[in-house]
Write an enzyme that holds these catalytic residues in place. Structure first.
Site, PDB file in Angstrom:
ATOM      1  N   SER A 281       0.828  -1.207   0.000  1.00  0.00           N
ATOM      2  CA  SER A 281       0.000   0.000   0.000  1.00  0.00           C
ATOM      3  C   SER A 281       0.864   1.259   0.000  1.00  0.00           C
ATOM      4  CB  SER A 281      -0.960  -0.038   1.196  1.00  0.00           C
ATOM      5  OG  SER A 281      -1.981   0.911   1.051  1.00  0.00           O
TER       6      SER A 281
ATOM      7  N   ASP B 208      -6.115  -3.184  -2.592  1.00  0.00           N
ATOM      8  CA  ASP B 208      -5.007  -2.868  -1.686  1.00  0.00           C
ATOM      9  C   ASP B 208      -4.308  -4.128  -1.170  1.00  0.00           C
ATOM     10  OD1 ASP B 208      -3.615  -2.124   0.836  1.00  0.00           O
ATOM     11  OD2 ASP B 208      -4.557  -0.183   0.496  1.00  0.00           O
TER      12      ASP B 208
END
Length: 299
Positions: free
Chosen positions: A35, A180
């Site tokens: 991320s 993500d």
């Protein structure tokens, strides 16, 4: 180097990394990010620290979202609080979008920040860079190495690694839906060891022990963010536990850098004043952490 997910708290990781690279002189052969960590590693590997610091300490919601699903209100006691932007969310529903918001501005920012020339320099520099993504179609975690892709695709994977659905874009690539990387692996220590790392600096964008309570749920968005925070914290602890066990079996040295305080309970708020402070805090924390340590590492 391994850098966890953490949204706007990535500024703290940048400060830690700057100290380790600039002051300690560490040159990392393997960098893996999840991320927000994936947004940092290319520039750290290039030693373009000033460049990525300027990006991380100047971005706001408009730099990331082309459709921002929140409103931000200032509370005298609690500080900035997120609410629902009903108009933007309704607009997404009417357009039959799969998420509340969209983050195509972030994809553009990645291309604007990491040039194709820099990508080519990295790809053939002999370093291993990988970003974590979650394949929702196959229900599995995947690690995308710079060695396996061309410029556009690798920028896509960096973007995908950072897309915190359902608030950011759900991306379809190669006929699979991706989101993500933090949903699958927040702290990819195990992957770094699998790729041959022997000494790993692990930057975890959470406190080692939780010190504050989460604010009470006020709307459906705060409920979802609180639930995600709960699950992500469990994920972090599991990743670290597995990483430590694997490191012990493989005789790998792990050096952990946790945030010394709870920086924020909502990392989707991007405040340039705070991210600037967090970058400085990360640098100072790494300095104090290493001040009295005898270091036996081999660069």
């Amino acid at each position: 180097m391994v850098i966890s997910g953490g949204g706007s708290k990535g500024a703290f990781a940048g400060g830690v990394a700057q100290y380790l690279i600039d002051e300690m002189g560490y040159d990392y052969d393997i960098l893996i990010g999840t991320s927000t960590g994936s947004l940092l590693i290319s520039h750290l590997a290039l030693n373009k620290i000033d460049k990525i610091r300027n990006v991380f300490t100047s971005v706001d919601e408009r730099s990331i979202f082309n459709n921002y699903p929140f409103t931000i209100k200032n509370d005298k006691v609690l500080g900035k609080q997120i609410g629902i932007n009903h108009f933007n969310v309704l607009k997404s529903f009417l357009k039959r979008k799969k998420t509340f918001g969209e983050s195509f501005n972030l994809r553009k920012l990645i291309s604007d920040t990491l040039t194709e020339k820099e990508f080519e320099q990295l790809k053939y520099a002999g370093k291993e860079l990988a970003v974590t993504v979650s394949n929702l179609s196959l229900n599995q975690v995947e690690y995308k190495s710079i060695k396996d892709f061309e410029y556009k695709d690798f920028c896509d994977w960096i973007w995908i690694s950072s897309n915190y659905v359902p608030f950011m874009s759900l991306v379809e690539k190669n006929k699979y839906e991706y989101a993500d990387g933090g949903f699958g692996c927040m702290v990819p220590i195990e992957e770094a060891i699998s790729r041959g790392a022997k000494i790993i600096d692990v930057i975890v964008l959470e406190t080692e022990v939780r010190g504050v309570n989460i604010t009470a749920t006020k709307n459906v968005f705060s409920l979802i963010t609180n639930l995600y925070l709960f699950m992500m914290e469990r994920n972090v602890k599991q990743n670290i536990r597995i990483g430590k066990l694997m490191a012990a079996n493989k005789e790998v040295m792990l050096n952990f850098y946790y945030t010394p305080t709870e920086l924020t309970t909502n990392s989707l708020i991007f405040d340039t004043e705070k991210t600037t402070q967090w970058w400085k805090l990360g640098f100072e924390y790494a300095r104090l952490r290493n001040k009295n340590c005898n270091d036996f590492r081999i660069n």
